[in-house]
Motif scaffolding. Structure first.
Motif, PDB file in Angstrom:
ATOM      1  N   MET A   1      -9.952  36.612  56.271  1.00 24.29           N
ATOM      2  CA  MET A   1     -10.868  36.577  55.111  1.00 24.29           C
ATOM      3  C   MET A   1      -9.921  36.856  53.819  1.00 24.29           C
ATOM      4  SD  MET A   1     -14.328  37.352  56.425  1.00 24.29           S
ATOM      5  CE  MET A   1     -14.891  37.307  58.081  1.00 24.29           C
ATOM      6  N   GLU A  33     -16.787  42.305  48.436  1.00 28.11           N
ATOM      7  CA  GLU A  33     -16.285  41.596  49.621  1.00 28.11           C
ATOM      8  C   GLU A  33     -16.461  42.046  50.882  1.00 28.11           C
ATOM      9  OE1 GLU A  33     -14.501  43.059  47.160  1.00 28.11           O
ATOM     10  OE2 GLU A  33     -12.498  43.851  47.685  1.00 28.11           O
ATOM     11  N   LEU A  36     -19.991  40.757  51.823  1.00 29.71           N
ATOM     12  CA  LEU A  36     -19.911  39.325  52.313  1.00 29.71           C
ATOM     13  C   LEU A  36     -19.259  39.084  53.739  1.00 29.71           C
ATOM     14  CD1 LEU A  36     -18.973  37.045  49.183  1.00 29.71           C
ATOM     15  CD2 LEU A  36     -21.312  37.818  49.938  1.00 29.71           C
ATOM     16  N   GLU A  37     -18.376  39.960  54.050  1.00 23.98           N
ATOM     17  CA  GLU A  37     -17.838  39.951  55.286  1.00 23.98           C
ATOM     18  C   GLU A  37     -18.509  40.211  56.273  1.00 23.98           C
ATOM     19  OE1 GLU A  37     -13.864  41.836  56.859  1.00 23.98           O
ATOM     20  OE2 GLU A  37     -13.385  41.680  54.614  1.00 23.98           O
ATOM     21  N   ALA A  40     -21.268  37.634  56.684  1.00 21.96           N
ATOM     22  CA  ALA A  40     -20.485  36.574  57.453  1.00 21.96           C
ATOM     23  C   ALA A  40     -20.433  36.900  59.077  1.00 21.96           C
ATOM     24  CB  ALA A  40     -19.170  36.218  56.967  1.00 21.96           C
ATOM     25  N   ASP A  58     -15.570  32.758  59.009  1.00 23.52           N
ATOM     26  CA  ASP A  58     -14.475  32.416  57.925  1.00 23.52           C
ATOM     27  C   ASP A  58     -15.078  31.462  57.142  1.00 23.52           C
ATOM     28  OD1 ASP A  58     -12.459  34.095  58.543  1.00 23.52           O
ATOM     29  OD2 ASP A  58     -11.216  32.698  59.716  1.00 23.52           O
ATOM     30  N   TYR A  61     -17.952  32.992  55.052  1.00 21.00           N
ATOM     31  CA  TYR A  61     -17.334  34.032  54.025  1.00 21.00           C
ATOM     32  C   TYR A  61     -16.976  33.063  52.729  1.00 21.00           C
ATOM     33  CZ  TYR A  61     -14.611  37.299  51.526  1.00 21.00           C
ATOM     34  OH  TYR A  61     -14.026  38.063  50.353  1.00 21.00           O
ATOM     35  N   ALA A  65     -18.034  33.514  49.167  1.00 23.06           N
ATOM     36  CA  ALA A  65     -16.995  34.111  48.156  1.00 23.06           C
ATOM     37  C   ALA A  65     -16.792  33.110  46.992  1.00 23.06           C
ATOM     38  CB  ALA A  65     -15.898  34.489  49.009  1.00 23.06           C
TER      39      ALA A  65
END
Ligand code: UDP
Length: 532
Positions: A1, A33, A36-37, A40, A58, A61, A65
């Motif tokens: 990421m 972040e 979002l991780e 995801a 991936d 994300y 992002a």
């Protein structure tokens, strides 16, 4: 990421206030972040092998992002929470039958769904009218409007996971005996505030209005228009258009939508939404269809995965969702895109572009759903469609996620080019923020000619009601579910303008219509600069 998310400072504030997970002292325990991780990874958990989970986490994300795509708020807030939390869908519909048992059951479902972060819609038309006989007690029935008060109160008491208050849609069909009471049930400011209300109308009714402008039907529609002109409520849902667009007529008729009208669903169905930020897709002064196609495919897989990792608040909801696997992929940033391309909102060029963009999304989403069906299976009920999801596209209001993506909401024109926004923080304190649209500011700096500035940088009140409706109509043409849109009218507009908008919306094949006349409610969420 690898990449850092492109959130603006004010988006970060909103995330800190409402989205990021907190410890017991209410301090955030994750960064944007990491949020979002978390999302995801949790969503990609639906994939079959570890390798696929890494690969798709991936990809998911990356689109989030870069602010090219965001899922609806409940997914951002709740993905990864252990059961019984972790509810990810924004839209639900609850059935209400004409019995005390069913009303209690509906109330129970509503409270549990709101607690989980979802909004709920009801069609109350099966309830007998006020004053009708109740056999078991020899008493008189309270009627749908009175019961709505109960659902409204329950909403007030249950916060959506402490993050926001639940929203409701209440629908009553035009042929219900209590329809006039319903039309006026929100007349008084401060009543039934947690409901959007809509009258369910059929083609036969609209045809009658056209053929007999002095008939009973025309008078009733005028009464609806007059109320909407004064208060913004009720809206209208066109039930025949909704059922013409129903991809699973084998499962019965649709009679209700979620709170903002974009998802017509069966009782117990839920739908998770996500929106593509098309304002981010300008390349060398033109719209980048290739990027749109790629993001549409990733987003479709994302939303389909959400279905499988979602923790539903009730078993009957989990069951209904698996039958149709409805998802709603749409757009946000439409007005900002038009600004960048120097295309006026109320122009033929804008309508053409809208059709091209939405057609691309729909085609790509449908193709992806067919491929997903081959890879992961097609529900038996959808064998006739040959794809994994009964519906793929939908235009949501994107009330909060557009702020996170720093773009204009949904397909709406801008409310104002410059405005102040009052943000309520989680502790109840308010922050006032001054904002100027960045494309407007940039164009001003570039010194564009006045006539170009005036023609391109239009706001919702500069756009005539018919152009609002036509825009909704063209997006609807390529949308499986429905389109959330408010037809904004200027303060000086008349009831006639509302009636004309209704007729046009019906002829354009819209699934519903909501109008809002500037200044018609005592408390408005947004004010234009000159109103302050
Ligand atoms: N919704 C809700 N409560 C809210 C806002 C939204 O229940 O306070 C639900 C409602 O069903 C609405 C849907 O979420 O139609 C999508 O709204 P929006 O696109 O504004 O949500 P966002 O994802 O931007 O927060």
């Amino acid at each position: 990421m690898i990449i850092k998310p492109a959130f603006s400072p004010s988006a970060k504030d909103i995330l800190r206030d409402r989205y990021l997970w907190r410890d017991e002292e209410r301090n955030p325990v994750e960064k944007p972040e990491e949020m979002l991780e978390r999302v995801a990874k949790h969503v990609a958990g639906a994939e079959s092998s570890l390798a696929m989970q890494y690969k798709w986490a991936d990809e998911f994300y990356d689109v989030m992002a870069r602010l090219l795509f965001l899922p609806n708020s409940p997914t951002l807030m709740n993905a990864g929470r252990p059961e019984p939390h972790g509810q990810l869908a924004a839209c639900f519909v609850i059935g209400v039958e004409d019995s005390m048992e069913s009303i209690c059951e509906a109330l129970r479902k509503q409270m549990l769904i709101h607690k989980s972060g979802g909004g709920t819609g009801f069609n109350f038309s099966k309830l007998r009218s006020e004053g009708a006989k109740v056999n078991s007690t020899n008493g008189r029935a309270s009627g749908p409007v009175s019961f709505m008060g109960l659902f409204d109160k329950a909403t007030e008491t249950v916060q959506q996971g402490g993050m926001r208050r639940g929203a409701n849609m209440g629908i009553l069909n035009i042929d219900h005996p209590d329809i006039r009471k319903f039309i006026h049930c929100k007349d008084k400011d401060g009543t039934i505030t947690n409901f959007n209300i809509s009258v369910g109308v059929f083609d036969g009714f609209m045809e009658k209005v056209q053929s007999d402008p002095h008939g009973e039907e025309a008078a009733l529609l005028a009464e609806i228009a007059d109320s909407a002109w004064r208060t913004g409520d009720p809206g209208i849902v066109f039930l025949d258009a909704i059922n013409r667009g129903n991809t699973t007529p084998n499962l019965g008729e649709l009679s209700s939508t979620n709170p903002c009208g974009e998802s017509p669903l069966y009782p117990n169905e839920a739908c998770n939404l996500g929106s593509i930020n098309i304002a981010k897709m300008v390349k060398d002064g033109a719209f980048d269809y290739e990027l749109l196609g790629e993001v549409s495919a990733v987003a479709t897989r994302f939303l389909d995965d959400v279905i499988d990792v979602n923790h539903y608040p009730l078993p009957e909801i989990a069951e209904a969702v698996k039958l149709t696997r409805k998802i709603g992929l749409g757009v946000m940033g439409w007005a900002d895109l038009l600004f960048q391309l120097r295309i006026p909102y109320d122009s033929g060029e804008a309508l053409e572009l809208a059709g091209n963009i939405m057609r691309t999304i729909q085609q790509r989403a449908h193709e992806t759903s067919v491929a997903l069906g081959e890879e992961k299976g097609v529900p038996e009920t959808l064998a006739h469609l040959g794809r994994r999801n009964a519906t793929l596209t939908c235009i949501a209001p994107t009330g909060t996620i557009a702020l996170l993506a720093n773009c204009s909401s949904g397909i709406e024109p801008l409310f104002a080019l410059e405005h102040t926004r009052v943000r309520t923080q989680i502790d109840g304190t308010k922050v006032i923020m001054k904002q100027v649209n960045r494309y407007y500011e940039q164009a001003r700096k570039e010194g564009l000619p006045d006539e170009v500035m005036k023609r391109v940088f239009v706001t919702s009140h500069d756009v005539p009601p018919s152009a609002h409706v036509r825009m909704q109509g063209v997006f609807q043409r390529y949308t499986d579910l429905a389109v959330s849109k408010t037809v904004n009218l200027c303060h000086e507009c008349g009831v006639r303008d509302v009636l004309d908008a209704y007729t046009l919306a019906w002829k354009e094949g819209c699934k519903g219509i909501t109008v809002y006349r500037d200044g018609s409610k005592s408390s408005q969420v947004l004010y234009r600069k000159e109103d302050e």
